[in-house]
Design an enzyme around this catalytic site. Structure first.
Site, PDB file in Angstrom:
ATOM      1  N   GLY A  15       0.773  -1.289   0.135  1.00 52.77           N
ATOM      2  CA  GLY A  15      -0.076  -0.061   0.085  1.00 52.77           C
ATOM      3  C   GLY A  15       0.991   1.205  -0.062  1.00 52.77           C
ATOM      4  O   GLY A  15       1.896   1.332  -0.608  1.00 52.77           O
ATOM      5  N   GLU A  16       0.270   2.307   0.333  1.00 47.31           N
ATOM      6  CA  GLU A  16       1.024   3.600   0.818  1.00 47.31           C
ATOM      7  C   GLU A  16       1.208   4.296  -0.574  1.00 47.31           C
ATOM      8  O   GLU A  16       1.613   5.463  -0.713  1.00 47.31           O
ATOM      9  CB  GLU A  16       2.387   3.435   1.279  1.00 47.31           C
ATOM     10  CG  GLU A  16       2.611   2.857   2.849  1.00 47.31           C
ATOM     11  CD  GLU A  16       3.863   2.566   3.349  1.00 47.31           C
ATOM     12  OE1 GLU A  16       4.874   3.152   2.598  1.00 47.31           O
ATOM     13  OE2 GLU A  16       3.992   1.952   4.204  1.00 47.31           O
ATOM     14  N   GLY A  17       0.782   3.744  -1.836  1.00 46.82           N
ATOM     15  CA  GLY A  17       1.180   4.096  -3.026  1.00 46.82           C
ATOM     16  C   GLY A  17       2.442   3.608  -3.621  1.00 46.82           C
ATOM     17  O   GLY A  17       3.105   4.293  -4.792  1.00 46.82           O
TER      18      GLY A  17
END
Length: 349
Positions: A310-312
């Site tokens: 996640g997080e980008g």
């Protein structure tokens, strides 16, 4: 909110293909990079597109369902990770620095008060959602506020010169919301939608599935997009929905990360399906439900590195490839420019 999203100019495809085919290379030899160049050119209505001020917006929020045991991590990890983002120590910081991408960290609804000078963008709707095990995660007003907040943030970034935007997220428990959204928006069996999230073992995965099954059995409301998001969504997910729809309205390139971000895109596409024309899918997450999301979206991811952070991070890692697609289109010589003999199978039109 209403979003007026126009389709990209696909009439430019033929001209873009002609430009690409007469570069000093065999036809089709740059594969997916050629497809990306055509898509970006159509979005920008240009034979010489540009990527300006690439930005990743990381939306963070807490989920009431996390307190019911769907994650092996405690809820306070959300704000602790946001602090890590702000201090530059997370994976998304490392990859974004490496590739010249600006990061914006947005508090959409974290159960914590950040210092006003921390650098976080305060868009807090509340200190986390309610647990949808027994009630709606948010109110109608909160849903509408979150949607608008996401759209307004995009408008500001676009005004400052950004034309390519990626999204990341942080929120303990948000893979549970994403799994339920996948279930409702695709009619896929819940068991196929629920994954290990932040690292459940088999026993933990079974527990997570049982909790989410109970939450669904307690849901008695009509299955509209708005109702599903209001009942099961997170503030960060709803903000991303609004942000994606506004980005498409502003003709920005949308870089799609993994499982959570794709669940927001699924929802956004049910509101206005034209948003999909502006999306580039950066990677295939190793979270089990993401492959089903990609299939439902008829999407092909650029990378498959078995990531599920996640997080980008998928956006940040894939960005140089997107740059390569634009750079070869703009900078690579044609056969005529380079004085190189072309194949007799290709003739200029």
């Amino acid at each position: 909110m209403k979003f007026n999203i126009e389709k990209p100019n696909t009439e430019l495809k033929e001209s873009l293909r002609h430009k690409i085919d007469f570069k000093t290379k065999p036809i089709g030899s740059l594969g997916i990079l050629e497809d990306l160049a055509i898509q970006i050119g159509c979005i920008q209505n240009s034979l010489s597109p540009e990527l300006k001020n690439p930005t990743i917006m990381v939306f963070a929020a807490d989920h009431g369902i996390a307190l019911d045991g769907v994650s092996p991590y405690p809820q306070e990890v959300t704000w602790q990770m946001v602090a890590n983002f702000l201090n530059g120590g997370a994976a998304i910081n490392v990859f974004s620095r490496q590739n010249g991408i600006d990061i914006k960290i947005i508090d959409a609804g974290v159960n914590h008060d950040f210092d006003k000078n921390s650098g976080v963008i305060n868009a807090k709707i509340d200190y986390g959602t309610k647990s949808y095990l027994s009630q709606a995660a948010m109110s109608q007003d909160q849903f509408e506020h979150a949607l608008k907040q996401g759209a307004d943030l995009i408008e500001k970034i676009h005004h400052n010169g950004c034309n390519i935007i990626g999204f990341g997220e942080m929120g303990i428990g948000n893979t549970s919301s994403a799994a339920i959204l996948l279930h409702y928006f695709t009619n896929l069996d819940l068991r196929e939608c629920v994954g290990r999230g932040t690292g459940w073992n088999d026993e933990g995965l079974k527990k997570k599935f049982e909790i989410l099954s109970k939450a669904i059995s307690n849901y008695k409301t009509e299955n509209t997009v708005e109702n599903i998001l209001t009942h099961f969504g997170g503030f960060e997910i709803v903000m991303i929905v609004g942000a994606m729809l506004k980005a498409a309205e502003l003709k920005m390139i949308i870089l799609v990360d993994g499982f959570i971000i794709s669940s927001a895109l699924l929802a956004a596409s049910k509101i206005n399906s034209t948003v999909l024309d502006y999306c580039i899918y950066t990677h295939k997450s190793n979270e089990s439900g993401h492959k089903h999301m990609l299939e439902c979206l008829n999407a092909r991811a650029i990378l498959d590195l078995e990531m599920r952070l996640g997080e980008g991070t998928g956006v940040a890692v894939a960005y140089p490839l997107i740059e390569s697609a634009v750079n070869f289109l703009n900078q690579m010589a044609s056969f005529e420019d380079a004085g190189v003999s072309n194949s007799d199978k290709v003739t200029a039109s």
